[in-house]
Design a protein around this motif. Structure first.
Motif, PDB file in Angstrom:
ATOM      1  N   LYS A 260       0.815  -1.210   0.000  1.00 60.72           N
ATOM      2  CA  LYS A 260       0.000   0.000   0.000  1.00 60.72           C
ATOM      3  C   LYS A 260       0.852   1.264   0.000  1.00 60.72           C
ATOM      4  CE  LYS A 260      -3.700   0.018  -0.404  1.00 60.72           C
ATOM      5  NZ  LYS A 260      -4.778  -0.156   0.555  1.00 60.72           N
ATOM      6  N   SER A 261       1.975   1.228   0.753  1.00 61.35           N
ATOM      7  CA  SER A 261       2.817   2.420   0.719  1.00 61.35           C
ATOM      8  C   SER A 261       3.440   2.565  -0.664  1.00 61.35           C
ATOM      9  CB  SER A 261       3.885   2.371   1.810  1.00 61.35           C
ATOM     10  OG  SER A 261       4.598   1.173   1.728  1.00 61.35           O
ATOM     11  N   LEU A 262       3.748   1.435  -1.299  1.00 59.32           N
ATOM     12  CA  LEU A 262       4.269   1.497  -2.662  1.00 59.32           C
ATOM     13  C   LEU A 262       3.252   2.138  -3.598  1.00 59.32           C
ATOM     14  CD1 LEU A 262       6.415   0.739  -4.719  1.00 59.32           C
ATOM     15  CD2 LEU A 262       5.329  -1.484  -4.943  1.00 59.32           C
ATOM     16  N   LEU A 263       2.003   1.748  -3.424  1.00 54.34           N
ATOM     17  CA  LEU A 263       0.944   2.294  -4.268  1.00 54.34           C
ATOM     18  C   LEU A 263       0.835   3.811  -4.080  1.00 54.34           C
ATOM     19  CD1 LEU A 263      -0.974   0.912  -6.168  1.00 54.34           C
ATOM     20  CD2 LEU A 263      -2.638   0.706  -4.330  1.00 54.34           C
ATOM     21  N   PHE A 264       0.881   4.244  -2.832  1.00 50.01           N
ATOM     22  CA  PHE A 264       0.765   5.673  -2.550  1.00 50.01           C
ATOM     23  C   PHE A 264       1.970   6.434  -3.105  1.00 50.01           C
ATOM     24  CE2 PHE A 264      -2.601   5.551   0.779  1.00 50.01           C
ATOM     25  CZ  PHE A 264      -3.309   6.619   0.292  1.00 50.01           C
ATOM     26  N   LEU A 265       3.150   5.882  -2.877  1.00 55.30           N
ATOM     27  CA  LEU A 265       4.336   6.609  -3.327  1.00 55.30           C
ATOM     28  C   LEU A 265       4.344   6.691  -4.852  1.00 55.30           C
ATOM     29  CD1 LEU A 265       6.925   5.196  -0.794  1.00 55.30           C
ATOM     30  CD2 LEU A 265       5.779   7.399  -0.760  1.00 55.30           C
TER      31      LEU A 265
ATOM     32  N   ALA B  18      14.559   4.111  -4.472  1.00 59.33           N
ATOM     33  CA  ALA B  18      14.088   3.995  -3.095  1.00 59.33           C
ATOM     34  C   ALA B  18      12.850   3.108  -3.022  1.00 59.33           C
ATOM     35  CB  ALA B  18      13.788   5.377  -2.520  1.00 59.33           C
ATOM     36  N   LEU B  19      12.078   3.103  -4.117  1.00 57.80           N
ATOM     37  CA  LEU B  19      10.847   2.317  -4.091  1.00 57.80           C
ATOM     38  C   LEU B  19      11.090   0.837  -4.367  1.00 57.80           C
ATOM     39  CD1 LEU B  19       8.342   4.683  -5.886  1.00 57.80           C
ATOM     40  CD2 LEU B  19       8.781   4.410  -3.473  1.00 57.80           C
ATOM     41  N   LEU B  20      12.250   0.538  -4.950  1.00 62.46           N
ATOM     42  CA  LEU B  20      12.487  -0.853  -5.344  1.00 62.46           C
ATOM     43  C   LEU B  20      12.350  -1.869  -4.202  1.00 62.46           C
ATOM     44  CD1 LEU B  20      15.279  -0.626  -8.043  1.00 62.46           C
ATOM     45  CD2 LEU B  20      12.832  -1.067  -8.316  1.00 62.46           C
ATOM     46  N   PRO B  21      12.910  -1.555  -2.997  1.00 62.79           N
ATOM     47  CA  PRO B  21      12.739  -2.539  -1.918  1.00 62.79           C
ATOM     48  C   PRO B  21      11.266  -2.854  -1.662  1.00 62.79           C
ATOM     49  CG  PRO B  21      14.283  -0.837  -1.258  1.00 62.79           C
ATOM     50  CD  PRO B  21      13.732  -0.412  -2.577  1.00 62.79           C
ATOM     51  N   LEU B  22      10.436  -1.819  -1.699  1.00 68.64           N
ATOM     52  CA  LEU B  22       9.013  -2.056  -1.469  1.00 68.64           C
ATOM     53  C   LEU B  22       8.426  -2.920  -2.571  1.00 68.64           C
ATOM     54  CD1 LEU B  22       7.661   1.391  -0.216  1.00 68.64           C
ATOM     55  CD2 LEU B  22       7.995  -0.698   1.085  1.00 68.64           C
ATOM     56  N   GLY B  23       8.858  -2.637  -3.811  1.00 71.89           N
ATOM     57  CA  GLY B  23       8.371  -3.436  -4.934  1.00 71.89           C
ATOM     58  C   GLY B  23       8.753  -4.895  -4.756  1.00 71.89           C
ATOM     59  N   LEU B  24       9.997  -5.084  -4.350  1.00 73.74           N
ATOM     60  CA  LEU B  24      10.484  -6.440  -4.138  1.00 73.74           C
ATOM     61  C   LEU B  24       9.668  -7.139  -3.052  1.00 73.74           C
ATOM     62  CD1 LEU B  24      12.818  -8.345  -4.996  1.00 73.74           C
ATOM     63  CD2 LEU B  24      14.032  -7.553  -2.963  1.00 73.74           C
ATOM     64  N   LEU B  25       9.459  -6.413  -1.939  1.00 73.97           N
ATOM     65  CA  LEU B  25       8.723  -7.010  -0.830  1.00 73.97           C
ATOM     66  C   LEU B  25       7.285  -7.305  -1.222  1.00 73.97           C
ATOM     67  CD1 LEU B  25      10.167  -4.994   2.140  1.00 73.97           C
ATOM     68  CD2 LEU B  25      10.214  -7.466   1.867  1.00 73.97           C
ATOM     69  N   ALA B  26       6.700  -6.426  -2.036  1.00 71.30           N
ATOM     70  CA  ALA B  26       5.324  -6.662  -2.462  1.00 71.30           C
ATOM     71  C   ALA B  26       5.244  -7.960  -3.251  1.00 71.30           C
ATOM     72  CB  ALA B  26       4.822  -5.496  -3.301  1.00 71.30           C
ATOM     73  N   ILE B  27       6.348  -8.337  -3.889  1.00 71.69           N
ATOM     74  CA  ILE B  27       6.330  -9.579  -4.661  1.00 71.69           C
ATOM     75  C   ILE B  27       6.624 -10.786  -3.781  1.00 71.69           C
ATOM     76  CG2 ILE B  27       7.393 -10.807  -6.601  1.00 71.69           C
ATOM     77  CD1 ILE B  27       8.049  -8.021  -7.752  1.00 71.69           C
ATOM     78  N   ILE B  28       7.671 -10.665  -2.931  1.00 67.54           N
ATOM     79  CA  ILE B  28       8.151 -11.891  -2.272  1.00 67.54           C
ATOM     80  C   ILE B  28       7.706 -12.056  -0.826  1.00 67.54           C
ATOM     81  CG2 ILE B  28      10.180 -12.036  -3.743  1.00 67.54           C
ATOM     82  CD1 ILE B  28      11.674 -11.106  -1.059  1.00 67.54           C
ATOM     83  N   ALA B  29       7.164 -10.997  -0.200  1.00 70.08           N
ATOM     84  CA  ALA B  29       6.918 -11.073   1.249  1.00 70.08           C
ATOM     85  C   ALA B  29       6.052 -12.267   1.614  1.00 70.08           C
ATOM     86  CB  ALA B  29       6.278  -9.783   1.747  1.00 70.08           C
ATOM     87  N   GLY B  30       5.197 -12.686   0.699  1.00 68.00           N
ATOM     88  CA  GLY B  30       4.303 -13.791   0.999  1.00 68.00           C
ATOM     89  C   GLY B  30       5.025 -15.090   1.319  1.00 68.00           C
ATOM     90  N   PHE B  31       6.218 -15.243   0.752  1.00 70.55           N
ATOM     91  CA  PHE B  31       6.922 -16.505   0.953  1.00 70.55           C
ATOM     92  C   PHE B  31       7.532 -16.629   2.347  1.00 70.55           C
ATOM     93  CE2 PHE B  31       6.755 -15.963  -3.624  1.00 70.55           C
ATOM     94  CZ  PHE B  31       6.159 -17.160  -3.964  1.00 70.55           C
ATOM     95  N   PHE B  32       7.484 -15.532   3.108  1.00 72.55           N
ATOM     96  CA  PHE B  32       7.963 -15.612   4.491  1.00 72.55           C
ATOM     97  C   PHE B  32       6.920 -16.225   5.413  1.00 72.55           C
ATOM     98  CE2 PHE B  32      10.438 -11.722   3.129  1.00 72.55           C
ATOM     99  CZ  PHE B  32      11.613 -12.417   2.948  1.00 72.55           C
TER     100      PHE B  32
END
Lengths: 618, 508
Positions: free
Chosen positions: A338-343, A455-469
């Motif tokens: 969501k923060s990625l979307l806003f930014l 700066a947004l890339l980490p968020l993009g990455l997390l939006a993709i992979i965070a589910g696997f945690f």
């Protein structure tokens, strides 16, 4: 490890105070850099603590005493356990990115320094909120984030709408805070302490009615911060603030504080499952209610705000049904996408010279590819498509609802998932694809500076992979909060997943299909239900007509009619009577001897009469 | 050290007399010096004060009219200690921020005399002397409003004087009756408060006496419906008058409740608990609504004082350590915050000669420092945690919750309504565009104003973060008083309520 704890907590404060020194000066780049660095320090410490908690277990420190009176003792104590460390990591990670992003976003703002001071103060308050080891400490952070939210929504205070929205947010939160305060008082007079440990240890001994009341009062507090119905109107209006603020405060962190409270007080809520079910029902209602408003809105930021509202509803469903780790997991993944979307929306706004109407955009993909891709990723994650982060967390919530036998809730969330997918891609389609409406307004959009995108890339990455945690996350968090087991046959489970994915995909498909062909016809906008949705169910109007205006009129009436014409007038009348009687009685003192003698006789008669009456009574 | 209290009381008055010899040009500096010495003296008092002793300390006793038990009897405990420091501190700050040029010599001397009466009220233990100081405090304030006020000052000054005076006359009747009762019971005359504490007053007499004292205190606080003198007094008074009036003089009334009503008449206090609490709730909500309706910035703050004093009195009648300690702390915090707010209004009034909010707007961009300090005080006023305003409000409400939760909820609406009128005030005056040309060239705070305001800001933060030293000192004396009340209580109902109010758990 205590040093890491204090560093994580206080470096945002140091940042805020340091930058505040330069608040009144014109833009100085280093304030933004120093603030970002200090928040990054806090983030690193939080990660260190995460590892530490994972290895050695929770950390608990008491800094000093704060309030003592009567039997009451409240210390400044902090606890870093499985729940708070997840919150700390999420908060500081998003904060760091938002700080860096803001260096670019606020570049041309004359109050650049002031902005960073407020933003860091917010991070500090949020850290207090999640790290405190007692309810009053949480309340400090609770009010602190409210203050920072007020400052930041009203950041461009020359705009009437901004300062109005700021006040609305503060006052509405105060209404909820009163409920929370009552809950705190009730806790105190039954347990004698505000420490989480003491309260949760004593809770099973308390009469159920008391626990129910406490649970309701605390949830009223949560409803304000997390903008649940009917206290939700402030969140959409809060979009008046700068976009990084919307991303950090009104999407990723502050608004999830209510969910955090329910998770934190989980041991209390697990004693009263019917209250939990009520919370879940309200959450499911809000999930659909907010999503429906997002369907028709044309304001880029408001759509995302309604989406936040809707996702908060999802979190409350999980938390209310006792699946605390799932609520926390959705809270975390949601914070990322969501923060990625806003930014990303912030980038679009800059490109469009602060234009917010998505109907006036279109075709931006050509000129801002990076932002378009990032926002699409965030939208897919929000819609809950495998393998993006939202899929894992949101799907779990639906399974929980199904598992509890709450099929009504499940259905609401299921519909909500479809709506979410639709409005997310309506936004993406209208902004990035289709006709270039903005050309008519003579705008030549360009993408943000490279460092902003990086700066947004980490968020993009997390939006993709965070589910696997997910499995790791579950194992970690359930050391503290109660475990939650889903007993659905595998076949049914796969069916459910397929159904949810299906509705999300069809939502996306429908949006893409429709808006590729120019969207819906204009005639739809005249339909009653469209107007109902675009006017937010007329709730803001209702509040204005039936609460704000009557209150103003009544206040004026109380002042001018009751206070002036009744209370004060009575006082003046008494004074005037005494004065007038003196004026009249003065005539007795005429200086004429025969008058005097006559009055003397009168006086003697009166005294005689008294004497007779008195002796008769005796 | 044994005469420190006498020194505290009479030093300002003596220095004030000497002030007649000082030339007009240096009287302001003289006043600041005297009040600073007085403030340091009060700090020394705190330093040498034995916090482990909840009783009266630095007691001074001189026979005055021994045959009637009227003596010069001074003493200080945890309850009065910080009110004394508040009085000396606010006087000093008010003199530092003084911006009046007209007849400044008379003004400074008047303020120093006023300081004597304020300190006197809080340290005196003989009730007749207490009454004397109580009444004497009216005269300097009458003079300040009447001589340095705005257009309608005579009406406001006379109203202030007569209204509060008539209330205290009833209190005098109560004092005399109480003295008579004491003589009746023991055969000797005494007007010493500690002697009176030992007396168990019959229940019927308690009710009457409570009423007589109540009127005196309630007008001073001021409690609804006796509050209408306050808006006039604030509206007409010069800044220094408003600051001292709001910060200290109102506290005399609430101090009276703690010092007299509760320990002298415990049964009557419990008997009248609910009616008093209802008045408090009316004060909180009613005054907050009126504050919201105001167009004059100073009136908003004047009515907000009434609203906050409602919480103070409610906390006092919580009958437990949390509530009473909290209410005394709230007196201190309200003194600091309302004093600062009135001073801030004075700052803008000096520049623009208007207090109407519609004449401002956008001040945040022209006067950023002013706006920041105003904002901090505003947040302290609405009771944000880690500011001084939160501690007292939280404790008072927490304490009263034990007595009645519905009433606490109603009084708690003060935190919402307080935010409403304060934020609206701030929005109207500080936010938005600068619409009036006159406002575009306003100067931000000057050195004099900053030196008066920064100590207040510092206190707001320090006492908000670390109120413990003050709270524990107050609490020790409050607990002692509660024990006394319990011992003296005649009725079982009173004992039960005191028991319930001071224990955790059990049924509601």
């Amino acid at each position: 490890m205590e040093n890491y704890l204090y560093t994580a907590l206080f470096s945002p404060l140091v940042s805020s105070l340091f930058v505040a020194v330069f608040a009144a000066r014109p833009k100085m780049l280093f304030t933004g850099i120093v603030a970002s660095l200090l928040i990054a320090v806090s983030m690193i410490c939080s990660f260190v603590l995460l590892v530490d908690v994972n290895t050695y277990g929770p950390l608990h420190v008491t800094m000093m005493d704060w309030i003592t009176a009567g039997n009451l003792e409240i210390p400044f104590g902090f606890v870093v356990d499985e729940v708070s460390v997840i919150m700390m990591v999420t908060v500081t990670l998003v904060s760091t990115i938002v700080h860096i992003y803001s260096i670019g976003y606020m570049d041309h703002d004359k109050s650049f320094n002031r902005f960073f001071s407020y933003l860091s103060a917010f991070v500090f308050s949020m850290m207090i909120l999640v790290m405190s080891d007692n309810f009053v400490g949480l309340f400090i952070g609770w009010e602190g984030v409210g203050l920072c939210s007020w400052l930041l929504i009203g950041f461009w205070y020359h705009k009437h709408s901004a300062s109005w929205a700021a006040n609305e947010a503060f006052i509405m939160n105060r209404i909820a805070d009163l409920g929370m305060l009552m809950g705190l008082f009730l806790i105190y007079w039954n347990v004698g302490s505000f420490q989480y440990d003491d309260v949760f240890a004593a809770a099973p001994e308390l009469p159920v009615s008391i626990v129910v009341t406490i649970g309701i009062f605390l949830f009223i507090g949560a409803m304000g911060k997390s903008a649940q119905f009917p206290l939700h109107t402030w969140l959409a209006d809060a979009m008046e603030g700068p976009t990084p603020v919307s991303a950090l405060i009104h999407a990723a962190t502050m608004v999830t504080a209510g969910v955090y409270l329910v998770i934190r007080a989980g041991e209390l809520y697990s004693l009263i499952p019917h209250v939990g079910f009520a919370i879940a029902s309200l959450g499911a209602f809000v999930a659909v209610f907010a999503a429906s408003m997002a369907l028709v809105n044309n304001d880029l930021k408001r759509i995302i705000a309604y989406s936040t509202l809707s996702q908060l509803g999802y979190m409350f469903v999980a938390a209310g049904l006792g699946a605390y780790w799932i609520a926390l997991f959705h809270l975390m993944t949601h914070a990322f996408f969501k923060s990625l979307l806003f930014l990303g929306a912030g980038n679009v706004m800059h490109a469009m010279h602060d234009e917010l109407n998505i109907k006036k955009m279109g075709g931006l993909y050509g000129s801002m590819k990076a932002t378009a891709i990032l926002m699409s990723v965030a939208s897919v994650a929000l819609a809950g498509i495998y393998p993006f982060a939202g899929f894992f967390s949101k799907d779990k919530i639906l399974e929980v609802a199904f598992n509890e036998g709450a099929y009504g809730l499940w259905l609401a969330l299921f519909i909500g998932a479809g709506l979410t997918a639709f409005y997310s891609f309506r936004l993406v389609m209208l902004v990035f694809f289709g006709e270039k409406e903005h050309v008519k307004y003579g705008i030549h959009p360009h993408d943000a500076q490279p460092f902003v995108i990086y700066a947004l890339l980490p968020l993009g990455l997390l939006a993709i992979i965070a589910g696997f945690f997910e499995p790791m996350f579950e194992a970690f968090v359930t050391r503290l909060v109660s475990e939650y087991h889903i007993h659905i046959p595998h076949a049914t489970e796969y069916l459910l997943i397929a159904a949810t994915l299906g509705i999300a995909l069809s939502g996306i498909g429908f949006a893409v299909y429709k808006y590729k062909r120019g969207g819906f016809s204009k005639s739809l906008e005249d339909k009653a239900c469209y107007r109902l949705l675009s006017n937010q169910y007329y709730i803001p109007k209702l509040y204005e007509c039936y609460i704000m205006r009557p209150f103003t009129v009544l206040s004026k009436f109380v002042w001018q009619k009751i206070d002036m014409k009744v209370v004060d007038f009575t006082v003046d009348i008494i004074a005037k009577c005494i004065y007038a009687s003196g004026q009249e009685a003065r005539k007795i003192q005429s200086g004429n001897l025969s008058d005097m003698l006559r009055w003397m006789i009168v006086g003697m008669l009166v005294l005689l009469a008294f004497a007779i009456v008195y002796s008769a009574m005796m | 050290m044994e005469h420190i209290l006498s020194l505290l009381v009479f030093f300002p008055a003596m220095a004030g007399l000497l002030g007649f010899l000082v030339v007009k040009e240096s009287i302001r500096a003289y006043g600041i010096c005297v009040s600073a010495i007085e403030f340091v003296l009060s700090l020394i008092l705190w330093m040498v004060f034995d916090t482990s002793n909840p009783g009266y300390q630095f007691v001074e006793f001189f026979p005055f009219v021994p045959s009637y038990g009227m003596n010069y009897y001074l003493g200080v405990d945890g309850i009065s200690l910080f009110l004394i420091i508040l009085s000396t501190f606010i006087t000093m700050i008010a003199l530092i921020g003084l911006s009046i040029e007209k007849e400044i010599k008379n003004l400074v001397i008047t303020v120093l005399f006023l300081e004597m009466t304020m300190v006197g009220v809080f340290v005196i233990l003989d009730v007749v002397w207490f009454y004397a100081f109580w009444e004497l405090s009216l005269i300097p304030m009458l003079y300040i409003i009447g001589a340095w006020g705005s257009a309608n000052r005579m009406y406001a000054a006379i109203k202030f004087f007569l209204y509060t005076f008539s209330g205290s006359v009833l209190m005098l009747v109560g004092i005399l009756y109480m003295g008579y009762l004491y003589h009746d019971a023991t055969g000797i005359w005494s007007f010493a408060l500690p002697d009176w504490y030992a007396l168990q007053v019959p229940f019927d007499a308690q009710l009457w006496l409570f009423g007589a004292f109540f009127v005196g205190f309630a007008i001073k606080v001021p409690m609804f419906p006796f509050h209408t003198w306050l808006p006039y007094a604030h509206g007409q008074a010069p800044t220094i008058g408003s600051v001292i009036l709001a910060a200290v003089l109102l506290k005399m009334g609430s101090y009276g409740f703690v010092r007299f009503s509760l320990p002298l008449f415990p049964d009557a206090s419990v008997y009248f608990l609910i009616p008093v609490a209802i008045i408090c709730i009316i004060m909180v909500i009613y005054a907050a609504m009126i504050a919201y309706a105001q167009e004059d910035m100073k009136q908003v703050i004047a009515y907000s004082s009434i609203s906050h004093m409602g919480i103070v009195i409610l906390g006092t009648f919580a009958m437990n350590g949390e509530g009473i300690t909290g209410s005394i702390f709230l007196m201190l915090s309200h003194g600091i915050v309302s004093g600062a707010l009135f001073m801030l209004v004075g700052v803008i009034y000096d520049r623009r000669h208007t207090k109407m909010m519609k004449d401002f707007g956008g001040l945040a961009s022209v006067m950023p420092n002013f706006a920041t300090i105003y904002g901090i005080m505003l947040m302290a006023s609405v009771g944000l945690p880690l500011t001084v305003g939160f501690v007292g409000e939280f404790l008072s409400l927490a304490g009263f919750y034990r007595i009645n939760w519905v009433m606490t909820l109603l009084a708690g609406t003060g935190i919402i309504l307080g935010a409403v009128y304060m934020l609206v005030l701030y929005k109207k005056s500080f936010f938005g565009e600068v619409v009036h040309v006159e406002n575009k060239t306003l100067k931000d705070l000057n050195a004099k104003e900053l030196s008066a305001l920064i100590p207040l800001v510092a206190l707001v933060a320090i006492l908000g973060i670390y109120p413990k030293p003050i709270l524990t000192t107050i609490d020790a004396s409050v607990e002692k008083m509660l024990v006394l009340m319990d011992q003296k209580a005649l009725q079982d109902k009173t004992k039960e309520l005191l028991m319930k109010a001071n224990t955790i758990g059990g049924n509601h």
